[in-house]
Write an enzyme that holds these catalytic residues in place. Structure first.
Site, PDB file in Angstrom:
ATOM      1  N   LYS A  27       0.861  -1.181   0.000  1.00 30.32           N
ATOM      2  CA  LYS A  27       0.000   0.000   0.000  1.00 30.32           C
ATOM      3  C   LYS A  27       0.897   1.230   0.000  1.00 30.32           C
ATOM      4  O   LYS A  27       1.559   1.518   0.970  1.00 30.32           O
ATOM      5  CB  LYS A  27      -0.928   0.018   1.208  1.00 30.32           C
ATOM      6  CG  LYS A  27      -1.881   1.204   1.150  1.00 30.32           C
ATOM      7  CD  LYS A  27      -2.920   1.136   2.212  1.00 30.32           C
ATOM      8  CE  LYS A  27      -3.943   2.239   2.068  1.00 30.32           C
ATOM      9  NZ  LYS A  27      -3.536   3.448   1.412  1.00 30.32           N
ATOM     10  N   ASP A  29       1.559   5.242  -0.030  1.00 30.55           N
ATOM     11  CA  ASP A  29       0.928   6.401   0.598  1.00 30.55           C
ATOM     12  C   ASP A  29       0.825   7.512  -0.435  1.00 30.55           C
ATOM     13  O   ASP A  29       1.808   8.184  -0.741  1.00 30.55           O
ATOM     14  CB  ASP A  29       1.776   6.838   1.801  1.00 30.55           C
ATOM     15  CG  ASP A  29       1.030   7.747   2.745  1.00 30.55           C
ATOM     16  OD1 ASP A  29      -0.179   7.959   2.547  1.00 30.55           O
ATOM     17  OD2 ASP A  29       1.663   8.246   3.695  1.00 30.55           O
TER      18      ASP A  29
END
Length: 196
Positions: A27, A29
């Protein structure tokens, strides 16, 4: 282009799946973004419906360099540091908009065909073919399959990354929040304080 495109949204979870029917991605940012190309027109749309086409020129240039004239890609707008880790503060500052790239993790339409009904594994193959020349400004999100998810999450946390998004490899792309896409976040990552 398919009508009424909406983002598929992951559901927050505490545990990364460790079953063979899941794919796992880091993931990053950044800002969620949909890249829509139709001929010489490119639009960059956020989850909230904002048009950021003029904001991220490198992504637009990369989309226009592709031989395919029609596609819709789902991804994350990011600025990567020299260590390959996304730098949200640099992204949010707006001082580096020309350096923002797309971390592409799904393709929703290609050549005028709606790919959302296809399983994720097939959409990933189509995305890899679409971006196989890896035009600068866009890159395909790497992923790992299966039981390795919890180990990857541990490694992501040790590297200071935001976490993992895990997705069912056999599922279609659905609008809205779904349990077929889940995100598990690194509790020590700065993104956690932005959500409080």
């Amino acid at each position: 282009m398919p009508k009424a495109l909406e983002f598929c949204l992951p559901t927050a979870a505490k545990v990364v799946p460790d079953a063979p029917d899941w794919l796992h991605e880091v993931k990053y940012d950044g800002y969620r973004l949909r890249v829509e190309r139709s001929g010489r027109e490119v639009r960059l749309l956020t989850r909230n419906g904002h048009n950021w086409t003029s904001r991220f020129p490198w992504i637009v240039q990369a989309a226009l360099k592709n031989r395919e004239q029609q596609f819709v890609i789902d991804g994350e707008a990011v600025i990567l540091g020299v260590d390959g880790v996304s730098d949200f503060n640099a992204l949010h500052s707006r001082r580096h908009d020309e350096e923002v790239q797309l971390y592409a993790f799904d393709v929703l339409a290609l050549g005028g065909e709606d790919l959302r009904p296809l399983p994720l594994s097939m959409r990933k193959s189509n995305l890899a073919r679409l971006l196989r020349g890896r035009p600068e400004g866009m890159f395909v999100a790497p992923f790992e399959a299966g039981e390795i998810g919890p180990e990857l999450f541990g490694a992501a946390c040790r590297m200071g990354l935001e976490g993992l998004v895990s997705k069912r490899r056999d599922r279609r792309y659905v609008a809205g929040r779904t349990r077929e896409w889940i995100k598990v976040k690194n509790r020590a990552h700065p993104a956690m304080s932005r959500e409080l």
